[in-house]
Design an enzyme around this catalytic site. Structure first.
Site, PDB file in Angstrom:
ATOM      1  N   ALA A  66       0.861  -1.173   0.000  1.00  0.00           N
ATOM      2  CA  ALA A  66       0.000   0.000   0.000  1.00  0.00           C
ATOM      3  C   ALA A  66       0.901   1.228   0.000  1.00  0.00           C
ATOM      4  CB  ALA A  66      -0.883  -0.012   1.241  1.00  0.00           C
ATOM      5  N   GLY A 111       0.549  -5.063   0.805  1.00  0.00           N
ATOM      6  CA  GLY A 111      -0.598  -5.169  -0.090  1.00  0.00           C
ATOM      7  C   GLY A 111      -0.273  -5.874  -1.405  1.00  0.00           C
ATOM      8  N   GLU A 114      -0.461  -9.460  -0.593  1.00  0.00           N
ATOM      9  CA  GLU A 114      -1.888  -9.753  -0.384  1.00  0.00           C
ATOM     10  C   GLU A 114      -2.645  -9.799  -1.712  1.00  0.00           C
ATOM     11  OE1 GLU A 114      -1.961  -6.514   2.463  1.00  0.00           O
ATOM     12  OE2 GLU A 114      -2.865  -7.860   3.928  1.00  0.00           O
ATOM     13  N   GLU A 134       4.338  -5.113   7.335  1.00  0.00           N
ATOM     14  CA  GLU A 134       3.544  -4.041   7.967  1.00  0.00           C
ATOM     15  C   GLU A 134       3.945  -3.750   9.402  1.00  0.00           C
ATOM     16  OE1 GLU A 134       2.298  -6.581   6.222  1.00  0.00           O
ATOM     17  OE2 GLU A 134       0.787  -5.859   4.817  1.00  0.00           O
TER      18      GLU A 134
HETATM   19  N1  COA Z   1       4.596   3.338  -0.745  1.00  0.00           N
HETATM   20  C1  COA Z   1       5.035   4.499  -1.254  1.00  0.00           C
HETATM   21  N2  COA Z   1       6.240   4.628  -1.843  1.00  0.00           N
HETATM   22  C2  COA Z   1       7.014   3.548  -1.900  1.00  0.00           C
HETATM   23  C3  COA Z   1       6.623   2.311  -1.385  1.00  0.00           C
HETATM   24  C4  COA Z   1       5.339   2.224  -0.793  1.00  0.00           C
HETATM   25  N3  COA Z   1       4.869   1.076  -0.310  1.00  0.00           N
HETATM   26  N4  COA Z   1       7.624   1.420  -1.585  1.00  0.00           N
HETATM   27  C5  COA Z   1       8.613   2.097  -2.216  1.00  0.00           C
HETATM   28  N5  COA Z   1       8.245   3.378  -2.405  1.00  0.00           N
HETATM   29  C6  COA Z   1       9.024   4.431  -3.021  1.00  0.00           C
HETATM   30  C7  COA Z   1      10.166   4.894  -2.120  1.00  0.00           C
HETATM   31  O1  COA Z   1       9.706   5.815  -1.162  1.00  0.00           O
HETATM   32  C8  COA Z   1      11.098   5.496  -3.112  1.00  0.00           C
HETATM   33  O2  COA Z   1      10.635   6.772  -3.447  1.00  0.00           O
HETATM   34  P1  COA Z   1      11.706   7.999  -3.663  1.00  0.00           P
HETATM   35  O3  COA Z   1      12.495   7.574  -4.887  1.00  0.00           O
HETATM   36  O4  COA Z   1      10.830   9.184  -3.917  1.00  0.00           O
HETATM   37  O5  COA Z   1      12.529   8.078  -2.433  1.00  0.00           O
HETATM   38  C9  COA Z   1      10.912   4.610  -4.343  1.00  0.00           C
HETATM   39  O6  COA Z   1       9.677   3.925  -4.173  1.00  0.00           O
HETATM   40  C10 COA Z   1      12.018   3.564  -4.485  1.00  0.00           C
HETATM   41  O7  COA Z   1      12.084   2.868  -3.252  1.00  0.00           O
HETATM   42  P2  COA Z   1      13.476   2.692  -2.435  1.00  0.00           P
HETATM   43  O8  COA Z   1      13.117   2.403  -1.023  1.00  0.00           O
HETATM   44  O9  COA Z   1      14.377   3.836  -2.686  1.00  0.00           O
HETATM   45  O10 COA Z   1      14.075   1.395  -3.161  1.00  0.00           O
HETATM   46  P3  COA Z   1      15.014   0.277  -2.537  1.00  0.00           P
HETATM   47  O11 COA Z   1      15.459  -0.546  -3.666  1.00  0.00           O
HETATM   48  O12 COA Z   1      16.018   0.885  -1.620  1.00  0.00           O
HETATM   49  O13 COA Z   1      14.020  -0.597  -1.595  1.00  0.00           O
HETATM   50  C11 COA Z   1      11.994  -1.744  -1.039  1.00  0.00           C
HETATM   51  C12 COA Z   1      12.940  -1.294  -2.163  1.00  0.00           C
HETATM   52  C13 COA Z   1      10.749  -2.347  -1.704  1.00  0.00           C
HETATM   53  C14 COA Z   1      12.663  -2.787  -0.145  1.00  0.00           C
HETATM   54  C15 COA Z   1      11.600  -0.528  -0.187  1.00  0.00           C
HETATM   55  O14 COA Z   1      11.148   0.508  -1.053  1.00  0.00           O
HETATM   56  C16 COA Z   1      10.526  -0.773   0.837  1.00  0.00           C
HETATM   57  O15 COA Z   1      10.781  -1.359   1.877  1.00  0.00           O
HETATM   58  N6  COA Z   1       9.280  -0.318   0.542  1.00  0.00           N
HETATM   59  C17 COA Z   1       8.196  -0.413   1.464  1.00  0.00           C
HETATM   60  C18 COA Z   1       7.613  -1.780   1.457  1.00  0.00           C
HETATM   61  C19 COA Z   1       6.511  -1.893   2.493  1.00  0.00           C
HETATM   62  O16 COA Z   1       6.713  -1.731   3.687  1.00  0.00           O
HETATM   63  N7  COA Z   1       5.318  -2.220   2.006  1.00  0.00           N
HETATM   64  C20 COA Z   1       4.185  -2.460   2.844  1.00  0.00           C
HETATM   65  C21 COA Z   1       3.408  -1.229   3.028  1.00  0.00           C
HETATM   66  S1  COA Z   1       2.001  -1.595   4.074  1.00  0.00           S
END
Ligand code: COA
Length: 260
Positions: A66, A111, A114, A134
């Site tokens: 999400a 999400g 999911e 989460e």
């Molecule tokens: N919601 C909003 N933005 C998100 C996102 C999410 N769930 N997941 C990634 N992004 C965005 C990041 O904020 C980043 O934006 P920016 O370039 O403006 O800073 C961009 O996507 C790239 O992500 P980044 O974290 O820089 O890439 P990474 O390769 O270092 O890490 C992940 C990748 C997927 C491990 C990491 O982005 C992450 O942990 N995301 C969240 C996952 C999460 O917790 N999802 C469950 C939500 S309930």
């Protein structure tokens, strides 16, 4: 209909929905959920679409969860509404009457995991990473993860994934039954397409009822489930496609199913 955060293509009975928010790793905001709801309705009433494939745009992510920007603004009632809305859209996907294949091409987190769980079948790229992170954000799965992951992989796996928040590899997901097959990244979509076409070539009513019986099995006792199976089996026997399928076999030719 044109979508902002989804791409939708149809080919040979297969509708492919691609989540497309590249800068946010295809994270699901409210708008993309609304678009998913619309595309599902479009596919549901479209006789040309027999199977859906869901995948993510780019090479990095299926859906990275999400949208955390939106989540950060949530208060209790809004959070409940958000969870109920996401759950309803995923439930619509799960009960669409047309099977869905998640082609997990990268991160499937929160999400995103999911969403894949609400699909009928999950295929993954070797580069995919799956998880329910989460709890690291102070929340818990809200789009069905605590329920579907438990049903699919058992409470031990669901507890480990949802309580540690650790990501797992595609190989690990395969081992625990979270995905059905793992492919090289460049082969994933072709494999999903080939599987979708196999399903699309079968009798639509039979496919629909088989999926319905499987989908309801978790809520029923064995006797109730067997009764449902017998009833749906008898409905298949009332279909023109059943006549055609059995006749085609006996005449040693390919069946021409009409979905009737
Ligand atoms: N919601 C909003 N933005 C998100 C996102 C999410 N769930 N997941 C990634 N992004 C965005 C990041 O904020 C980043 O934006 P920016 O370039 O403006 O800073 C961009 O996507 C790239 O992500 P980044 O974290 O820089 O890439 P990474 O390769 O270092 O890490 C992940 C990748 C997927 C491990 C990491 O982005 C992450 O942990 N995301 C969240 C996952 C999460 O917790 N999802 C469950 C939500 S309930």
């Amino acid at each position: 209909m044109a979508y902002e955060f989804l791409l939708y293509q149809k080919q040979e009975g297969v509708g492919t929905v691609t989540f497309h928010r590249p800068k946010e790793l295809n994270a699901l905001n409210r708008r993309s959920l609304e678009e998913l709801e619309s595309v599902l309705e479009e596919a549901r009433v479209d006789d040309q679409v027999r199977v859906l494939i869901l995948t993510g745009s780019g090479e990095k992510a299926f859906v990275a969860g999400a949208d955390i920007n939106e989540l950060a603004q949530q208060r209790p009632l809004g959070g409940r509404d958000t969870a109920l809305y996401g759950q309803s859209v995923f439930r619509r996907l799960e009960t669409l009457g047309k099977p869905s294949i998640a082609a997990i091409n990268g991160y499937a987190l929160g999400g995103g995991c999911e969403l894949a769980l609400a699909c009928s079948i999950r295929l993954a790229s070797r580069a995919a990473k799956l998880g329910q992170p989460e709890v690291r954000l102070g929340i818990m799965p809200g789009y069905g993860g605590s329920q579907r992951l438990t049903r699919l992989c058992g409470p031990g796996v669901a507890n480990e994934m949802c309580l540690t928040g650790e990501m797992i590899t595609a190989e690990e997901a395969l081992r625990i039954g979270l995905v059905n097959h793992v492919y090289e990244p460049g082969e994933l979509l072709a494999a999903a397409g080939a599987m979708a076409k196999k399903i699309a070539a079968n009798a639509p009513i039979a496919v629909r009822f088989a999926a319905e019986a499987i989908g309801r099995s978790g809520d029923l006792t064995l006797d109730e489930g067997l009764a449902l199976e017998a009833t749906l089996f008898s409905l298949c026997c009332a279909s023109e496609d059943m006549r055609e399928g059995t006749q085609a076999f006996l005449e040693k030719r390919a069946a021409r199913f009409q979905g009737k």
